[in-house]
Write an enzyme that holds these catalytic residues in place. Structure first.
Site, PDB file in Angstrom:
ATOM      1  N   SER A  19       0.699  -1.219   0.003  1.00  0.00           N
ATOM      2  CA  SER A  19      -0.129  -0.031  -0.016  1.00  0.00           C
ATOM      3  C   SER A  19       0.673   1.407   0.096  1.00  0.00           C
ATOM      4  O   SER A  19       1.594   1.410   0.905  1.00  0.00           O
ATOM      5  CB  SER A  19      -0.918   0.080   1.373  1.00  0.00           C
ATOM      6  N   SER A  21      -0.733   4.125   0.426  1.00  0.00           N
ATOM      7  CA  SER A  21      -1.421   5.207   1.250  1.00  0.00           C
ATOM      8  C   SER A  21      -0.659   5.976   2.264  1.00  0.00           C
ATOM      9  O   SER A  21      -0.812   6.862   2.469  1.00  0.00           O
ATOM     10  CB  SER A  21      -2.659   4.507   1.874  1.00  0.00           C
ATOM     11  N   LYS A  70     -13.526  -4.057   1.828  1.00  0.00           N
ATOM     12  CA  LYS A  70     -14.406  -2.698   1.360  1.00  0.00           C
ATOM     13  C   LYS A  70     -15.918  -2.964   1.763  1.00  0.00           C
ATOM     14  O   LYS A  70     -16.761  -2.062   2.159  1.00  0.00           O
ATOM     15  CB  LYS A  70     -14.121  -2.114  -0.002  1.00  0.00           C
ATOM     16  N   GLU A  82     -24.394   8.507   0.479  1.00  0.00           N
ATOM     17  CA  GLU A  82     -25.087   7.964  -0.529  1.00  0.00           C
ATOM     18  C   GLU A  82     -24.272   7.018  -1.507  1.00  0.00           C
ATOM     19  O   GLU A  82     -24.792   5.979  -1.915  1.00  0.00           O
ATOM     20  CB  GLU A  82     -25.964   9.055  -1.277  1.00  0.00           C
ATOM     21  N   GLY A 134     -15.310  -5.285  -7.647  1.00  0.00           N
ATOM     22  CA  GLY A 134     -15.453  -4.128  -6.689  1.00  0.00           C
ATOM     23  C   GLY A 134     -15.149  -2.879  -7.370  1.00  0.00           C
ATOM     24  O   GLY A 134     -15.906  -1.818  -7.132  1.00  0.00           O
TER      25      GLY A 134
END
Ligand code: NAP
Length: 277
Positions: A19, A21, A70, A82, A134
């Site tokens: 990762s 991130s 996720k 939403e 996904g």
């Protein structure tokens, strides 16, 4: 600032070593003069809730969620945006007054990268998405918000493509690419949302679907995007990898947590490109 006073953020996944991130969020924070820590957490495949609970119990303020959690994250949070509800997935979690909130920033990251960094606008464009997993589901609602002419799906497993069509046809014109009449279809943007670049099998793209100026966008980056990049080069098509999306979705998470929109620079993109190549 003392270590215990640092704002604590993390990304949770399995595997997680790869990762980028932490590097991205620390870059944003440094740029904005914010002190924070951002760590990688590898959760057991059946231990996502425990990993999140532990992180927040120990003072965590927010976490990103990556493969394969996720959907677990969507089930875990008590309230969600939403977009998270439509996609059924969450990649950004934060806690407010004891309640866990979830958001999905992948789609926004994808659109931001296209519009801000590549100057490409979805409106009235013909879109083909390779893949029905996904990542594909994560970007479709955000693409529809930008009013494309149509979205077509091309996927190895027909049933999975069909599920995507059923899920999103309420949002606009979306259908499966008809394998019998492929050459009748031309696309402005072809998105690789499969994970097939990671496999050693030959990369398969339907023939005859491109025009001069068509764009190829791989949601993957680094070695996993090489096959599609080579295909695009051989066919003189414009190619982008998913690093820009990765940075933009991180910027959106950062904004959700800190209320400040970080500066996405070419310098950061190039720094990460060097790490992934
Ligand atoms: P996923 O849910 O596991 O779905 C994988 C998809 O790839 C499915 O459609 C699957 O088809 C297809 N596929 C796998 N192997 C294949 C093969 N050998 N030949 C043809 N199709 C194959 O994975 P995902 O979460 O959608 O992720 C897909 C990619 O997007 C990953 O590389 C991920 O890193 C990337 N991604 C990037 C970002 C970013 O910020 N840049 C964000 C999210 C995801 P079947 O239905 O037939 O199994």
């Amino acid at each position: 600032m003392a270590e215990q006073e640092l704002k604590k953020y993390a990304v949770i996944g399995n595997p997680i070593d790869h990762s980028l991130s932490p590097e991205i969020h620390k870059h944003f924070a440094k740029d904005l003069g914010i002190d924070l820590s951002y760590i990688k957490i590898k959760a057991n495949l059946d231990g996502f809730p425990e990993a999140v609970n532990k992180f927040f119990d120990e003072g965590g303020l927010g976490c990103n969620v990556t493969l394969p959690f996720k959907q677990n994250a969507f089930d875990y949070v008590q309230q969600s945006s939403e977009l998270a509800k439509i996609t059924g997935s969450v990649n950004t979690i934060y806690k407010n007054e004891g309640i866990f909130f979830g958001d999905s920033t992948d789609g926004i990251g994808f659109i931001s990268d296209l519009e801000k960094n590549k100057d490409f606008y979805i409106k009235d464009k013909r879109i083909l998405i390779l893949g029905a997993g996904g990542a594909s589901k994560g970007i479709i609602p955000s693409i529809f918000l930008k009013k494309p002419s149509s979205i077509k799906i091309y996927n190895r497993t027909y049933e999975n493509a069909n599920k995507v069509i059923e899920k999103f046809s309420i949002l606009g014109d979306i259908s499966i690419l008809d394998k019998e009449n492929i050459e009748k279809n031309k696309f402005d943007l072809v998105i690789n949302a499969t994970s097939q670049g990671m496999s050693s099998e030959n990369f398969e793209v339907p023939e005859g679907i491109f025009e001069k100026g068509s764009i190829c966008y791989d949601l993957s980056y680094g070695a996993a995007a090489k096959n599609f990049m080579n295909f695009a080069k051989e066919n003189q098509l414009i190619f982008y990898d998913g690093l820009g999306m990765l940075i933009e979705q991180a910027a959106e998470s950062f904004f959700i947590w800190e209320g400040i929109r970080p500066n996405v620079t070419k310098r950061l993109y190039e720094k990460l490109l060097a790490v992934t190549n």
